[in-house]
Scaffold this active site. Structure first.
Site, mmCIF file in Angstrom:
data_model
loop_
_atom_site.group_PDB
_atom_site.id
_atom_site.type_symbol
_atom_site.label_atom_id
_atom_site.label_comp_id
_atom_site.label_asym_id
_atom_site.label_seq_id
_atom_site.Cartn_x
_atom_site.Cartn_y
_atom_site.Cartn_z
ATOM 1 N N ALA A 117 1.652 8.798 -5.952
ATOM 2 C CA ALA A 117 1.381 8.070 -4.677
ATOM 3 C C ALA A 117 2.254 8.613 -3.542
ATOM 4 O O ALA A 117 3.088 9.037 -3.832
ATOM 5 C CB ALA A 117 1.261 6.798 -4.817
ATOM 6 N N LYS A 118 1.861 8.379 -2.383
ATOM 7 C CA LYS A 118 2.823 8.502 -0.980
ATOM 8 C C LYS A 118 2.598 7.673 0.005
ATOM 9 O O LYS A 118 1.398 7.215 0.097
ATOM 10 C CB LYS A 118 2.848 10.071 -0.647
ATOM 11 C CG LYS A 118 4.079 10.451 -0.004
ATOM 12 C CD LYS A 118 5.151 10.814 -1.070
ATOM 13 C CE LYS A 118 6.562 11.332 -0.328
ATOM 14 N NZ LYS A 118 7.513 11.959 -1.339
#
Ligand code: NAD
Length: 421
Positions: free
Chosen positions: A110-111
């Site tokens: 994720a980011k």
């Protein structure tokens, strides 16, 4: 592989998907799984108001994007930057999926990001923005769901605010919701040195394969921040001669070797490594072409290109930075026999110790620094060996091998779990 605000030749997300296409062909990946992996699972965009110091209200835009969680909760940093955009965050989320899979830690990728200029904001504004952003994304983050960490212009203090905000919504302390926290509230020993230490461990393995000794070897480091200066210090302590280092203002060289701690003290006093007594100035372009045994790009993306790859005279390139080498340069380096340790392997020590932090928070039992480093060494060494074997088997470079390993692990998880319903 993207610096926010800088024009990109190819959209970051397009580039990330084209990497999957390339490796899918090499490994004969099931096209149905490739289809799944070429999308992000969940994309949250939030527009949220923050009271500024002058009494006005400003609306900020933020992202939290989860690429994949088939191997475990999502994991990835949050960056604050004026130029951060959705495609960049999507690509960074995908790269986190591969990085976690290469080192075999049970996470997906994720980011996150907020479009803002933290350099122009007061501490109070930053805290209010962080807390409101944390509250907005609290619907998808959590220790079992998605665990953010620091990235560009976010730090342990920002993580502390996110942890506190999330904990307030639950009514009890939830340290495992973020990593990269200060030690006093559930951070881990060894987190600060983790990226450089992990990078060192894979360099050590690469040296064994090439019949090289670290002791007496020469090293060049571009970038003298968290990753670069600590990598230089570790190599120096292990007997390597660090002959050149640089930062954004330029580089310095001394063929007799530099003392990394002394250089850091000079940088802290003057703002740069440049002007270090007894050194000769070099540019950031020249530094990459200095003959050496180990070259560590630890600053920006896209610095090793088709133009300079042929002039690089080193045996090992260890990518502490994300995306320092372009695909064209990769091909040239492979042809010239330079062993490139790709970013998703070489800088995975950071996320690995983040994983240790999360595990310790969930257990409420904390390890000391030697224990952290022993565990990190085991994970990095195993990952190197796995990637190296695949590179031999497929007669490909280490980057392609790392992607084959990572995508293969994610694909295996899909095959076992099946596609719901
Ligand atoms: P940092 O901000 O601490 O340091 C960056 C360094 O690069 C600074 O010394 C800066 O002066 C220098 N720099 C900037 N522009 C430059 C230029 N044009 N030429 C040469 N040097 C320049 O950042 P960091 O945390 O050390 O991260 C460096 C790289 O490592 C980034 O690509 C980052 O994504 C990657 N990385 C870092 C970690 C980590 O845990 N710190 C983990 C994974 C990947």
């Amino acid at each position: 592989m993207v610096t926010a605000g800088k024009p990109q030749p190819l959209d970051a997300w397009e580039m990330a998907v084209s990497q999957v296409d390339h490796v899918a062909k090499l490994m004969n990946l099931d096209p149905n799984i490739k289809e799944v992996l070429s999308h992000c699972k969940r994309e949250l965009i939030v527009n949220f108001p923050v009271k500024m110091d002058d009494g006005s209200t400003k609306v900020f835009t933020g992202f939290r994007i989860q690429h994949n969680d088939v191997r475990g909760p999502c994991k990835g940093g949050i960056r604050y930057s004026p130029g951060v955009y959705k495609g960049e965050v999507m690509a960074l989320a995908m790269w986190m999926t591969w990085k976690c899979a290469v080192v075999g830690i049970p996470y997906g990728g994720a980011k996150g990001g907020v479009i803002c200029n933290p350099k122009e904001m007061s501490r109070g504004e930053l805290e209010r923005m962080t807390r409101r952003f944390a509250s907005e994304i609290s619907i998808i983050i959590g220790p079992e769901k998605d665990i953010p960490a620091p990235d560009v212009y976010t730090n342990p203090q920002v993580m502390a605010w996110i942890m506190d905000t999330f904990s307030m919504t639950r009514g009890y302390s939830v340290p495992g919701v973020v990593t990269g926290k200060p030690l006093a509230i559930g951070g881990s020993e060894g987190r600060n040195d983790a990226t450089a230490m992990g990078c060192y461990f894979v360099i050590e393995e690469a040296c064994k394969k090439l019949g090289m000794e670290i002791k007496g070897s020469t090293a060049v480091v571009q970038g003298y921040g968290n990753a670069g200066n600590i990598a230089a210090r570790i190599l120096h302590d292990k007997g390597a001669k660090v002959i050149a280092v640089s930062d954004s203002r330029g580089g310095i060289m001394n063929p007799d070797g530099l003392d990394p701690r002394d250089v850091l003290a000079h940088k802290e006093k003057t703002g740069s490594v440049v002007g270090y007594p007894g050194s000769k100035p070099v540019t950031n372009a020249e530094i990459l072409e200095i003959p050496c045994d180990i070259l560590i790009p630890a600053a920006l993306e896209g610095v090793i290109t088709a133009e300079n790859a042929g002039n690089i005279k080193t045996k090992i390139i260890a990518e502490a930075a994300n995306g320092p080498t372009t695909p064209e340069a990769d091909a040239i380096l492979f042809k010239n026999g330079v062993l490139v340790l790709p970013d998703i392997l070489a800088n995975a020590g950071g996320v690995t110790v983040s994983y240790f932090e999360w595990v310790q928070d969930l257990m409420s039992l904390f390890w000391d620094a030697p224990e952290i480093n022993t565990k990190l060494n085991r994970i990095m060494t195993t990952a190197f060996d796995n990637v190296y074997k695949i590179a031999q088997q497929y007669k490909c470079n280490m980057r392609e091998a790392a992607y084959i390993l990572a995508i293969g692990r994610v694909a295996e998880a899909y095959q076992l779990r099946g596609i719901y319903p």
